[in-house]
Design a protein around this motif. Sequence first.
Motif, PDB file in Angstrom:
ATOM      1  N   VAL A   1      41.863  50.934  40.081  1.00 56.81           N
ATOM      2  CA  VAL A   1      40.732  51.852  40.210  1.00 56.81           C
ATOM      3  C   VAL A   1      39.490  51.019  40.524  1.00 56.81           C
ATOM      4  O   VAL A   1      39.169  50.072  39.798  1.00 56.81           O
ATOM      5  N   PHE A   2      38.836  51.356  41.627  1.00 58.76           N
ATOM      6  CA  PHE A   2      37.653  50.643  42.075  1.00 58.76           C
ATOM      7  C   PHE A   2      36.446  51.578  42.034  1.00 58.76           C
ATOM      8  O   PHE A   2      36.117  52.225  43.022  1.00 58.76           O
ATOM      9  N   PRO A   3      35.761  51.672  40.874  1.00 59.59           N
ATOM     10  CA  PRO A   3      34.579  52.536  40.769  1.00 59.59           C
ATOM     11  C   PRO A   3      33.436  52.019  41.650  1.00 59.59           C
ATOM     12  O   PRO A   3      33.307  50.823  41.881  1.00 59.59           O
ATOM     13  N   PHE A   4      32.619  52.935  42.135  1.00 57.76           N
ATOM     14  CA  PHE A   4      31.515  52.565  43.005  1.00 57.76           C
ATOM     15  C   PHE A   4      30.381  51.882  42.253  1.00 57.76           C
ATOM     16  O   PHE A   4      29.666  51.082  42.831  1.00 57.76           O
ATOM     17  N   ASN A   5      30.203  52.164  40.963  1.00 63.59           N
ATOM     18  CA  ASN A   5      29.062  51.588  40.245  1.00 63.59           C
ATOM     19  C   ASN A   5      29.446  50.864  38.952  1.00 63.59           C
ATOM     20  O   ASN A   5      28.661  50.777  38.027  1.00 63.59           O
ATOM     21  N   SER A   6      30.679  50.344  38.891  1.00 61.87           N
ATOM     22  CA  SER A   6      31.079  49.511  37.761  1.00 61.87           C
ATOM     23  C   SER A   6      32.215  48.600  38.215  1.00 61.87           C
ATOM     24  O   SER A   6      32.639  48.646  39.369  1.00 61.87           O
ATOM     25  N   SER A   7      32.727  47.801  37.307  1.00 58.43           N
ATOM     26  CA  SER A   7      33.755  46.828  37.682  1.00 58.43           C
ATOM     27  C   SER A   7      35.134  47.498  37.794  1.00 58.43           C
ATOM     28  O   SER A   7      35.440  48.446  37.075  1.00 58.43           O
TER      29      SER A   7
END
Length: 145
Positions: A127-133
């Motif tokens: 999972v690659f969140p836009f505003n976290s790691s």
Amino acid sequence: MKRLPLLLAMVLLAFASTGLAQRSFQLRISVPSPTLGFGLEASLQRDLVALIYGDVIFQGPGFLIGGEVLFKPDLGQFDRDLRGLKPYFGGGLGLRLPNANFALTLDAGLEFALDRDTGLFIGGQSVFPFNSSPYGRVLFGATFR
């Protein structure tokens, strides 16, 4: 802004109706951050599957709602001895609630058919969140058709 939840509910119902028409749903568990979820699958073409899912995240608490397109061929079409083995990979979009964190997801795994209507799967999801790691998790569960 009040129309957004209604729009999301309508999209979810549209995908759910295709999944229920195909009679394919998943019960999902993931680790290391424990989640419990439910997914609906719908066949798009011979080896393509659309999957929508909702997971309850127990750390937080929170929810992860997502949709993916997976390439999921049955290896039995190439060799009869491999019938019932379905490796899959693909990706899509996710939304983690309550903080509305959008993410890209990538999946890979293997499904084992127990019989014509039931399968067990194990896989990994990044999972690659836009505003976290970014983070990863291991998924396992059952698919019922």
